[in-house]
Design a protein around this motif. Structure first.
Motif, PDB file in Angstrom:
ATOM      1  N   THR A   2       0.837  -1.183   0.000  1.00  0.00           N
ATOM      2  CA  THR A   2       0.000   0.000   0.000  1.00  0.00           C
ATOM      3  C   THR A   2       0.876   1.238   0.000  1.00  0.00           C
ATOM      4  O   THR A   2       1.669   1.454   0.919  1.00  0.00           O
ATOM      5  N   PRO A   4       1.302   5.515  -0.244  1.00  0.00           N
ATOM      6  CA  PRO A   4       0.543   6.704   0.138  1.00  0.00           C
ATOM      7  C   PRO A   4      -0.115   7.368  -1.062  1.00  0.00           C
ATOM      8  O   PRO A   4       0.359   7.237  -2.202  1.00  0.00           O
ATOM      9  N   ASP A  53       4.996  -1.363   5.831  1.00  0.00           N
ATOM     10  CA  ASP A  53       3.732  -0.681   6.095  1.00  0.00           C
ATOM     11  C   ASP A  53       4.016   0.588   6.886  1.00  0.00           C
ATOM     12  O   ASP A  53       3.946   0.614   8.116  1.00  0.00           O
ATOM     13  N   THR A  54       4.353   1.667   6.172  1.00  0.00           N
ATOM     14  CA  THR A  54       4.765   2.905   6.813  1.00  0.00           C
ATOM     15  C   THR A  54       3.593   3.687   7.404  1.00  0.00           C
ATOM     16  O   THR A  54       3.794   4.529   8.274  1.00  0.00           O
ATOM     17  N   GLY A  55       2.395   3.437   6.902  1.00  0.00           N
ATOM     18  CA  GLY A  55       1.248   4.204   7.366  1.00  0.00           C
ATOM     19  C   GLY A  55       1.193   5.614   6.805  1.00  0.00           C
ATOM     20  O   GLY A  55       0.361   6.420   7.219  1.00  0.00           O
ATOM     21  N   GLU A  57       0.347   8.766   4.569  1.00  0.00           N
ATOM     22  CA  GLU A  57      -0.810   9.208   3.804  1.00  0.00           C
ATOM     23  C   GLU A  57      -0.512  10.583   3.221  1.00  0.00           C
ATOM     24  O   GLU A  57       0.367  11.297   3.706  1.00  0.00           O
ATOM     25  N   GLN A  60      -0.094  14.666   5.244  1.00  0.00           N
ATOM     26  CA  GLN A  60       0.280  14.602   6.656  1.00  0.00           C
ATOM     27  C   GLN A  60       1.336  15.650   7.019  1.00  0.00           C
ATOM     28  O   GLN A  60       2.158  16.030   6.200  1.00  0.00           O
ATOM     29  N   ASP A 127       2.076  14.296  12.330  1.00  0.00           N
ATOM     30  CA  ASP A 127       1.557  12.941  12.147  1.00  0.00           C
ATOM     31  C   ASP A 127       2.677  11.924  11.991  1.00  0.00           C
ATOM     32  O   ASP A 127       2.489  10.736  12.290  1.00  0.00           O
ATOM     33  N   ARG A 154       3.250   8.086  13.589  1.00  0.00           N
ATOM     34  CA  ARG A 154       4.243   7.052  13.310  1.00  0.00           C
ATOM     35  C   ARG A 154       5.654   7.633  13.312  1.00  0.00           C
ATOM     36  O   ARG A 154       5.884   8.745  12.851  1.00  0.00           O
ATOM     37  N   VAL A 204       9.381   0.919  11.743  1.00  0.00           N
ATOM     38  CA  VAL A 204       8.096   1.596  11.842  1.00  0.00           C
ATOM     39  C   VAL A 204       7.601   1.430  13.278  1.00  0.00           C
ATOM     40  O   VAL A 204       7.556   0.313  13.798  1.00  0.00           O
ATOM     41  N   ARG A 206       5.122   3.375  16.726  1.00  0.00           N
ATOM     42  CA  ARG A 206       4.187   4.406  17.170  1.00  0.00           C
ATOM     43  C   ARG A 206       4.425   4.659  18.655  1.00  0.00           C
ATOM     44  O   ARG A 206       4.906   3.771  19.376  1.00  0.00           O
TER      45      ARG A 206
END
Length: 209
Positions: A2, A4, A53-55, A57, A60, A127, A154, A204, A206
């Protein structure tokens, strides 16, 4: 994998690569407004190319630690929102200023990422923290800058084994840095960045609640 929003796969003369839309900065291949995000020149690009999976988007707010001359942070600013770029060395910061001339959302800061109190009055809550610093104590840098990261944000870090200890086995260095990171972050994923970058670990994470 996935990717961004704003970071599609694009064809550059028969080579498919991740890309962003923006002003070219480091001799990368281009196709109209699209510029190739070269994973050999960018640790974050390597993390994306390897499918981590960096998250990330689009849009941000980002704090980038260790921006150097702006190779990677230019891509981040292409698809992101306000992007604060911290760099300690004056010479690459001059190049970074040129990159910012083409991106109104990119804010270069000639500061030391080990001293976040010197830019705390400038940086808003973000973010994402992207960390790519060539210094000992990389986990400590991440912990010190945790204050800027929203609770749901993240940390995307490239851990450089040789910056911590040039004589130690990189695997041992990675284990030590990750263990220290876990004092202030929940580590979600790790992956070595070879073949793009030897002796580097992508992380990665959080913030812990």
């Amino acid at each position: 994998m996935t990717l961004p929003d704003g970071v599609p796969r694009h064809d550059f003369d028969g080579t498919t690569s991740i890309a962003t839309k923006g002003h070219p900065e480091y001799g990368e291949a281009t196709d109209g407004e699209w510029r190739r995000w070269d994973p050999h020149r960018s640790k974050l690009g390597a993390m994306l190319a390897l499918g981590m999976d960096t998250g990330l988007e689009g849009g941000q707010k980002t704090l980038y630690l260790g921006a150097a001359a702006g190779t990677t942070v230019s891509h981040v600013a292409d698809f992101g929102g306000p992007t604060y770029a911290v760099e300690f060395a004056p010479r690459p910061t001059r190049d970074l200023l040129d990159v910012a001339d083409h991106r109104e959302n990119l804010f270069p800061l000639l500061k030391d990422a080990r001293k976040p109190e010197t830019y705390a009055h400038v940086v808003e809550p973000v973010d994402v923290i992207v960390q790519d610093v060539a210094t000992r104590g990389q986990a400590r840098v991440a912990a010190l800058n945790r204050q800027f990261l929203d609770d749901g944000g993240r940390l995307l870090a490239a851990v450089k084994a040789r910056s911590e200890d040039v004589t130690a086995d990189p695997e041992d260095v990675f284990d030590e840095v990750v263990a220290e990171l876990q004092e202030s972050y929940e580590v979600l994923e790790t992956e070595q960045l070879a073949p793009y970058h030897e002796d580097h670990l992508g992380v990665v994470a959080r913030p812990l609640e």
